[in-house]
Design an enzyme around this catalytic site. Sequence first.
Site, mmCIF file in Angstrom:
data_model
loop_
_atom_site.group_PDB
_atom_site.id
_atom_site.type_symbol
_atom_site.label_atom_id
_atom_site.label_comp_id
_atom_site.label_asym_id
_atom_site.label_seq_id
_atom_site.Cartn_x
_atom_site.Cartn_y
_atom_site.Cartn_z
ATOM 1 N N SER A 254 0.850 -1.184 0.000
ATOM 2 C CA SER A 254 0.000 0.000 0.000
ATOM 3 C C SER A 254 0.887 1.235 0.000
ATOM 4 O O SER A 254 2.111 1.130 0.044
ATOM 5 C CB SER A 254 -0.900 -0.004 1.235
ATOM 6 N N LYS A 255 0.222 2.389 -0.042
ATOM 7 C CA LYS A 255 0.943 3.662 -0.177
ATOM 8 C C LYS A 255 2.061 3.828 0.848
ATOM 9 O O LYS A 255 3.073 4.456 0.573
ATOM 10 C CB LYS A 255 -0.031 4.825 -0.056
ATOM 11 N N ARG A 256 1.833 3.253 2.035
ATOM 12 C CA ARG A 256 2.890 3.486 3.033
ATOM 13 C C ARG A 256 4.181 2.753 2.679
ATOM 14 O O ARG A 256 5.226 3.021 3.242
ATOM 15 C CB ARG A 256 2.381 3.195 4.454
ATOM 16 N N GLY A 258 5.464 3.017 -0.343
ATOM 17 C CA GLY A 258 6.100 3.801 -1.421
ATOM 18 C C GLY A 258 5.186 3.852 -2.627
ATOM 19 O O GLY A 258 3.961 3.849 -2.480
#
Length: 494
Positions: A254-256, A258
């Site tokens: 997920s976005k966390r 990268g």
Amino acid sequence: MTPPRIRVRFAPSPTGELHIGNARTALLNWFFARRCGGELVLRIEDTDRIRTTDAFEETLLDDLKWLGIDWDEGPGAGGAYGPYHQTGRLEIYGDCLRRLIAEERVYPCYCTEEELKAERADLFSRRTAPRYLGKCRRLTDGDRRRLENEGRLPAWRFRVAEGPIVFNDLIRGAMTFQGEAIGDFIIVRSNGIPAYNFAVVADDHFMEISHVIRGEDHLSNTAIQVLLYRALGFAPPVFAHHALILGKDHTKLSKRHGAVSVREFRRRGIMPEALLNYLAILGSSFDDGREIRTAWELIEAFSLDRTGKGGAVFDEEKLLWLNGNYIRRYDPQALTDILIPFIRAAGYDERSFRREQLEGIVAAVRDNLSTLTDIGDFLEMFDDDRYRMSEEAAALLRGEEAKTVLLALRKALIPLAAGGEGGIVLEPAPQYRGIIGIVRSIQDNKTGLKGKKLYLPIRAAVTGRLHGPELDRIFTLLGPVSLLRRVEEALALS
Ligand code: GLU
């Protein structure tokens, strides 16, 4: 009997940029369709009217094309099973709903969002999995009239029987879910919009989809969909749920972690061939262990069992390694065209270079690029106004030995600089091979310096860094005037 046609689909919801996990799903469907001579349908699941945007849809189609994925039916391709946007198919869902109402497989539910929220919170506080407890299942006709007179509009809920729901998955084998754990679920909301599980069953059926290949996060949805297939009297397709892409911490990427969208990788200078290749080998194993494969080689070798059951950890290093490999496959002319948007993004106007000069720079730095955005750094190196001396290069240049080398180099450059700028060509110009020769003679005769002690100060002085493209190409591209200026500046440091 003719065997059933292979028809698969990719069914994205354009509520954001295309996640690489979804791109991988698209890719597996595409490989499967192309491998079997089947058809790939692109269906746009746009029932979420708040989060869906035309811009996201456009980006999505563009990113799929950029990756090299084509579809046989859907937006831009036409086809006999349209419309290919779910919002164009509301009548079809309406017909299915009417059948389920007539057969009493569904009932109207008047619970408000607040009431449902309170029920979920109560279950949560009692450590019970959230599900609908069936309040509206037991309403009498009188109750329903009263609630409607209050102005409440019903959603439609499917009656889920207790007991096991069993289906087979091509990748995972037999799967079992329990009806009582699922609870009665909504198939059409009070605003008339179908829920995902309902629309998908109607669409996959009427679009004659033979195989549903999607991520394992949909397994519990599949249990719900199997109930709907049965209730509607439709034959279910073959299901194959592939493992998800994981971050280094083994949770869903997920976005966390990268960059996660195809667009972001594009912006960061990843080549489509590299991303496609990477997503295809991620979590798969090929017999010969070869990792660099073209799309057609991947299609030829594709088999669903090779996608693996285990989650595949995203390895950025490997993607960058593949990317560098694909960059090096382009000749400098073609690569220059590919690099133009990245040259602009780095703040350069490509028209301020002569084309042959640009191609010369590209030829010189091609082997050092791991992403297309790296070109910005190298352009800086060839730009007298922007070029910077790195700390480590400056430190090296302060040494006595560096000074000896630079003085010799300056001496060799002075007559050349007096003769003009020098030509810019793809191959190292002969006079600079001459310079290397002169420098070598420093090594042979006077200073006793050789190898790194000789070349590193030169590299540091003319490029401002300790690593980079071949020196003779840099000499050719910079020309004697720039070279001399940089050597003078470097001497001034010591
Ligand atoms: N629109 C759904 C999604 O993007 C499709 C899932 C499916 O393939 O059924 O997750």
